[in-house]
Each structure stands twice: as C-alpha cells, then as structure tokens.
Design a protein around this motif. Structure first.
Motif, PDB file in Angstrom:
ATOM      1  N   ALA A 198       0.967  -1.160  -0.047  1.00  0.00           N
ATOM      2  CA  ALA A 198       0.092   0.062   0.154  1.00  0.00           C
ATOM      3  C   ALA A 198       1.049   1.246   0.052  1.00  0.00           C
ATOM      4  O   ALA A 198       2.008   1.359   0.668  1.00  0.00           O
ATOM      5  CB  ALA A 198      -0.793   0.067   1.079  1.00  0.00           C
ATOM      6  N   THR A 199       0.461   2.306  -0.720  1.00  0.00           N
ATOM      7  CA  THR A 199       1.229   3.541  -0.665  1.00  0.00           C
ATOM      8  C   THR A 199       0.263   4.673  -0.580  1.00  0.00           C
ATOM      9  O   THR A 199      -0.844   4.612  -0.932  1.00  0.00           O
ATOM     10  CB  THR A 199       1.946   3.543  -2.378  1.00  0.00           C
ATOM     11  N   GLU A 200       0.939   5.582   0.008  1.00  0.00           N
ATOM     12  CA  GLU A 200       0.218   7.012   0.179  1.00  0.00           C
ATOM     13  C   GLU A 200       1.116   8.033   0.315  1.00  0.00           C
ATOM     14  O   GLU A 200       2.201   8.107   0.736  1.00  0.00           O
ATOM     15  CB  GLU A 200      -0.652   6.869   1.463  1.00  0.00           C
ATOM     16  N   GLN A 201       0.531   9.067  -0.544  1.00  0.00           N
ATOM     17  CA  GLN A 201       1.433  10.352  -0.669  1.00  0.00           C
ATOM     18  C   GLN A 201       0.898  11.133   0.468  1.00  0.00           C
ATOM     19  O   GLN A 201       0.070  11.222   1.287  1.00  0.00           O
ATOM     20  CB  GLN A 201       0.975  11.158  -1.741  1.00  0.00           C
ATOM     21  N   PHE A 202       2.073  12.000   0.921  1.00  0.00           N
ATOM     22  CA  PHE A 202       1.950  12.990   1.903  1.00  0.00           C
ATOM     23  C   PHE A 202       2.507  14.327   1.687  1.00  0.00           C
ATOM     24  O   PHE A 202       3.529  14.359   0.902  1.00  0.00           O
ATOM     25  CB  PHE A 202       2.645  12.415   3.423  1.00  0.00           C
ATOM     26  N   VAL A 203       2.244  15.274   2.353  1.00  0.00           N
ATOM     27  CA  VAL A 203       2.701  16.735   2.069  1.00  0.00           C
ATOM     28  C   VAL A 203       2.655  17.283   3.845  1.00  0.00           C
ATOM     29  O   VAL A 203       1.759  17.091   4.322  1.00  0.00           O
ATOM     30  CB  VAL A 203       1.707  17.648   1.599  1.00  0.00           C
ATOM     31  N   ARG A 204       3.947  17.478   4.199  1.00  0.00           N
ATOM     32  CA  ARG A 204       3.939  17.973   5.555  1.00  0.00           C
ATOM     33  C   ARG A 204       4.716  19.265   5.598  1.00  0.00           C
ATOM     34  O   ARG A 204       5.956  19.468   4.855  1.00  0.00           O
ATOM     35  CB  ARG A 204       4.605  17.167   6.596  1.00  0.00           C
ATOM     36  N   ARG A 205       4.298  20.274   6.296  1.00  0.00           N
ATOM     37  CA  ARG A 205       4.827  21.526   6.409  1.00  0.00           C
ATOM     38  C   ARG A 205       5.471  21.896   7.757  1.00  0.00           C
ATOM     39  O   ARG A 205       4.989  21.396   8.694  1.00  0.00           O
ATOM     40  CB  ARG A 205       3.958  22.773   6.023  1.00  0.00           C
ATOM     41  N   SER A 206       6.664  22.510   7.804  1.00  0.00           N
ATOM     42  CA  SER A 206       7.239  22.691   9.159  1.00  0.00           C
ATOM     43  C   SER A 206       6.513  23.926   9.983  1.00  0.00           C
ATOM     44  O   SER A 206       5.650  24.437   9.440  1.00  0.00           O
ATOM     45  CB  SER A 206       8.592  23.245   9.021  1.00  0.00           C
ATOM     46  N   GLN A 207       6.891  23.682  11.008  1.00  0.00           N
ATOM     47  CA  GLN A 207       6.261  24.695  12.089  1.00  0.00           C
ATOM     48  C   GLN A 207       6.273  26.260  11.450  1.00  0.00           C
ATOM     49  O   GLN A 207       7.550  26.445  11.013  1.00  0.00           O
ATOM     50  CB  GLN A 207       6.841  24.584  13.495  1.00  0.00           C
ATOM     51  N   PRO A 208       5.422  27.221  11.820  1.00  0.00           N
ATOM     52  CA  PRO A 208       5.560  28.293  11.441  1.00  0.00           C
ATOM     53  C   PRO A 208       6.852  29.130  11.950  1.00  0.00           C
ATOM     54  O   PRO A 208       7.226  28.611  13.078  1.00  0.00           O
ATOM     55  CB  PRO A 208       4.223  29.194  11.627  1.00  0.00           C
ATOM     56  N   LEU A 209       7.306  29.944  11.407  1.00  0.00           N
ATOM     57  CA  LEU A 209       8.515  30.747  12.096  1.00  0.00           C
ATOM     58  C   LEU A 209       8.077  31.232  13.241  1.00  0.00           C
ATOM     59  O   LEU A 209       7.126  32.045  13.203  1.00  0.00           O
ATOM     60  CB  LEU A 209       9.213  31.921  10.986  1.00  0.00           C
ATOM     61  N   ARG A 210       9.006  31.096  14.210  1.00  0.00           N
ATOM     62  CA  ARG A 210       8.672  31.728  15.536  1.00  0.00           C
ATOM     63  C   ARG A 210       9.828  31.564  16.551  1.00  0.00           C
ATOM     64  O   ARG A 210      10.756  30.641  16.028  1.00  0.00           O
ATOM     65  CB  ARG A 210       7.371  31.132  16.089  1.00  0.00           C
ATOM     66  N   ASN A 211      10.049  32.209  17.511  1.00  0.00           N
ATOM     67  CA  ASN A 211      10.959  32.170  18.624  1.00  0.00           C
ATOM     68  C   ASN A 211      12.385  32.229  17.932  1.00  0.00           C
ATOM     69  O   ASN A 211      13.273  31.346  18.184  1.00  0.00           O
ATOM     70  CB  ASN A 211      10.846  30.948  19.187  1.00  0.00           C
TER      71      ASN A 211
ATOM     72  N   MET B 142      11.823  27.532   7.169  1.00  0.00           N
ATOM     73  CA  MET B 142      10.761  27.049   6.985  1.00  0.00           C
ATOM     74  C   MET B 142      10.389  26.179   5.679  1.00  0.00           C
ATOM     75  O   MET B 142      10.811  26.652   4.607  1.00  0.00           O
ATOM     76  CB  MET B 142       9.481  27.923   7.092  1.00  0.00           C
ATOM     77  N   PHE B 143       9.843  25.147   5.468  1.00  0.00           N
ATOM     78  CA  PHE B 143       9.808  24.094   4.456  1.00  0.00           C
ATOM     79  C   PHE B 143       8.624  23.312   4.551  1.00  0.00           C
ATOM     80  O   PHE B 143       7.986  23.096   5.669  1.00  0.00           O
ATOM     81  CB  PHE B 143      11.115  23.280   4.432  1.00  0.00           C
ATOM     82  N   GLU B 144       8.728  22.767   3.249  1.00  0.00           N
ATOM     83  CA  GLU B 144       7.542  21.742   3.398  1.00  0.00           C
ATOM     84  C   GLU B 144       8.058  20.503   2.565  1.00  0.00           C
ATOM     85  O   GLU B 144       8.788  20.401   1.423  1.00  0.00           O
ATOM     86  CB  GLU B 144       6.307  22.554   2.377  1.00  0.00           C
ATOM     87  N   VAL B 145       7.577  19.427   3.046  1.00  0.00           N
ATOM     88  CA  VAL B 145       8.161  18.002   2.437  1.00  0.00           C
ATOM     89  C   VAL B 145       6.940  17.255   1.670  1.00  0.00           C
ATOM     90  O   VAL B 145       5.770  17.007   2.255  1.00  0.00           O
ATOM     91  CB  VAL B 145       8.640  17.098   3.599  1.00  0.00           C
ATOM     92  N   ARG B 146       7.407  16.745   0.556  1.00  0.00           N
ATOM     93  CA  ARG B 146       6.284  15.951  -0.032  1.00  0.00           C
ATOM     94  C   ARG B 146       7.067  14.548  -0.565  1.00  0.00           C
ATOM     95  O   ARG B 146       8.479  14.472  -0.734  1.00  0.00           O
ATOM     96  CB  ARG B 146       6.141  16.442  -1.626  1.00  0.00           C
ATOM     97  N   GLY B 147       6.339  13.623  -0.382  1.00  0.00           N
ATOM     98  CA  GLY B 147       6.800  12.195  -0.516  1.00  0.00           C
ATOM     99  C   GLY B 147       5.599  11.248  -0.331  1.00  0.00           C
ATOM    100  O   GLY B 147       4.421  11.398  -0.514  1.00  0.00           O
ATOM    101  N   TYR B 148       6.025  10.126  -0.286  1.00  0.00           N
ATOM    102  CA  TYR B 148       4.844   9.119   0.060  1.00  0.00           C
ATOM    103  C   TYR B 148       5.524   7.850   0.991  1.00  0.00           C
ATOM    104  O   TYR B 148       6.565   7.474   1.021  1.00  0.00           O
ATOM    105  CB  TYR B 148       4.485   8.376  -1.540  1.00  0.00           C
ATOM    106  N   VAL B 149       4.596   7.126   1.507  1.00  0.00           N
ATOM    107  CA  VAL B 149       4.958   6.051   2.363  1.00  0.00           C
ATOM    108  C   VAL B 149       4.582   4.717   1.611  1.00  0.00           C
ATOM    109  O   VAL B 149       3.485   4.636   1.078  1.00  0.00           O
ATOM    110  CB  VAL B 149       4.018   6.183   3.749  1.00  0.00           C
ATOM    111  N   THR B 150       5.493   3.912   1.595  1.00  0.00           N
ATOM    112  CA  THR B 150       4.962   2.550   1.130  1.00  0.00           C
ATOM    113  C   THR B 150       5.238   1.441   2.276  1.00  0.00           C
ATOM    114  O   THR B 150       6.080   1.359   2.678  1.00  0.00           O
ATOM    115  CB  THR B 150       5.999   2.271   0.140  1.00  0.00           C
ATOM    116  N   VAL B 151       4.177   0.644   2.218  1.00  0.00           N
ATOM    117  CA  VAL B 151       4.127  -0.369   3.220  1.00  0.00           C
ATOM    118  C   VAL B 151       3.959  -1.640   2.658  1.00  0.00           C
ATOM    119  O   VAL B 151       3.077  -1.833   1.708  1.00  0.00           O
ATOM    120  CB  VAL B 151       3.036  -0.489   4.262  1.00  0.00           C
TER     121      VAL B 151
END
Lengths: 43, 211
Positions: free
Chosen positions: A13-26, A31-40
């Motif tokens: 099974a495969t699923e794509q994902f998009v995750r963004r880092s926490q907003p700029l603070r402290n 700041m970045f965004e990661v795209r990829g996929y999970v394969t099980v």
C-alpha cells in the motif's frame, strides 16, 4: 509524522503525504514543506 | 489455519484445541507438547454438510510479525472418533515501511542575503528505525538552497526485519547559522526537541521541523 501502519492493509500500500514545518517563531528562520510517499509492504 | 477434522463434531461440544508457540513442540508423535510459552487460539467451527465440520483458529491478540511459529491442533476423543493431534509450522508476514522524500520546498531559507546553508535529517520513534538518517547533506556538509522546490528523491528504509504498527518520523531542517553541537550541552541536538519516551520539547531554536 505519526504513521499507523494498520491503515495500510494488504501486501502493498502506498500513500502520498505533504508536511509543512512549524511556522516561523521564537527566532526560527527556516521553513519548509516536504512531499513524499509512504510504502508499506508485507511478505 | 483451517484443518478439516472429522467426524462427529456435529454436537459442537468437541471442538479442537489449537495452541501456538515460537518454540518447536517436543514429545513423540501424537503426544507433542510445548515446553515453552504458548498461546491458545480461539477455535470456531461451522458445519460443512453431513457430519463434517470445518474449524478455524485465530489469535485474540496479534502474533509477532515476521516470526516462525509452531502449532499443535488436538481433536478430543468423541463418541465416534478417536483422539487426534496434528502439528505444523507457519511464518507470519514481515511488515516493512519505506518513506520516500520526493522534494523539499523551501518557504524561508533562513538567510536574508543569500541562499541558506541547510541540512535535512530524520529521526524516528522507535529510535534508529531507519538505516540512514540524513536526507540532504550531513552534520558537516550543508547544501545551499534558496527558496523554492528542490528534488530530493531519497528513501528511508527500515533497519529492522519488521516494522511496528506505529511509527513516528520527524524531518528536521537545520540552518548553518545554528550550531546544533552546542545546543543545551547535548551532542545530539535532537534530544532537546523530542524524545520517543517523553515527547520532549518541540520548540526548536532557528530550526524548523516538519511533524
């Protein structure tokens, strides 16, 4: 990113994902965004 | 497993007993026993016509993945049937997970006058689940990336024979302006950000983390 692998049934099974880092603070300046996929696979 | 056992199970009172263990049974043919720890499975039967029943056995709790098991199935003696025992073995499926990082889009590169000097790495729970940590460059080598999309095409594959059902992955981006080696008196900068056991402090300094 928390993965519950029981949500990926079957031999493969495969699923794509998009995750963004926490907003700029402290003083954080990167700041970045990661795209990829999970394969099980089960064999 | 679904051994077809016969006959005279029709009363439903003579269900077979099935046990499994990760150690091989001992004893003579027809009287095998597990000497180590074993688990008894739940057996259910359905009539298949006539006096025959088909039984299936299942575990109440998940069996360990990627593991060799032995089983002993015993049919008790009935009014019209003798005691019967069969043994055998099987292997549960191993579960593997691969995380592929296709690309990283830099929203803010951390440097106002030039491209950022960046390092991207990953941490997991359970710890050290993946064979490699670094996604882009390393602790000693940084990549110069400005804002925009950058191809990575990097795979994280597990180092264990089988993955647990729950996995946590943290992808950490570090700007060269920040020296993680000096952080909080710890050689591992990520100890200050998270802990697989306690959760940790998730407020990084000059470091962004994609949860």
């Amino acid at each position: 990113m928390d993965l519950d692998l029981t949500r990926y049934p079957g031999a493969k099974a495969t699923e794509q994902f998009v995750r963004r880092s926490q907003p700029l603070r402290n003083g954080s300046t990167l700041m970045f965004e990661v795209r990829g996929y999970v394969t099980v696979t089960r064999e | 497993m679904s051994p077809r056992l016969s006959p005279e199970r029709a009363a439903g009172l003579l269900s077979p007993v099935v046990s499994v263990s990760t150690t091989a049974p001992e004893g003579a043919e027809g009287s095998h026993r597990f000497t180590g720890q074993s688990a008894r499975l739940v057996v259910q039967g359905t009539p298949t016509g006539g006096t025959l029943w088909r039984y299936s056995a299942a575990s109440n709790t998940p069996l360990a993945r990627g593991t060799r098991y032995w089983f002993i199935a015993e049919a008790p003696e009935g009014p019209n049937s003798r005691y019967n025992q069969v043994t055998g073995e099987f292997r549960t499926l191993a579960q593997r997970v691969t995380i592929t990082i296709s690309d990283i889009h830099i929203v803010s590169d951390g440097d106002a006058e030039s491209a950022g000097d960046l390092w991207f790495t990953a941490r997991s729970c359970p710890r050290l689940l993946f064979e490699q940590d670094d996604l882009v460059e390393s602790f000693s080598e940084r990549v110069q990336w400005s804002e925009g999309r950058h191809a990575v095409n990097r795979e994280l594959t597990i180092s264990e024979p089988s993955a647990p059902d729950r996995v946590r992955l943290l992808i950490v981006g570090i700007d060269d302006d920040y020296n993680p080696g000096s952080g909080y008196g710890s050689r591992d900068p990520f100890q200050v950000f998270f802990s697989c056991d306690t959760g940790g402090n998730l407020s990084p300094y000059k470091t962004a983390k994609a949860e």
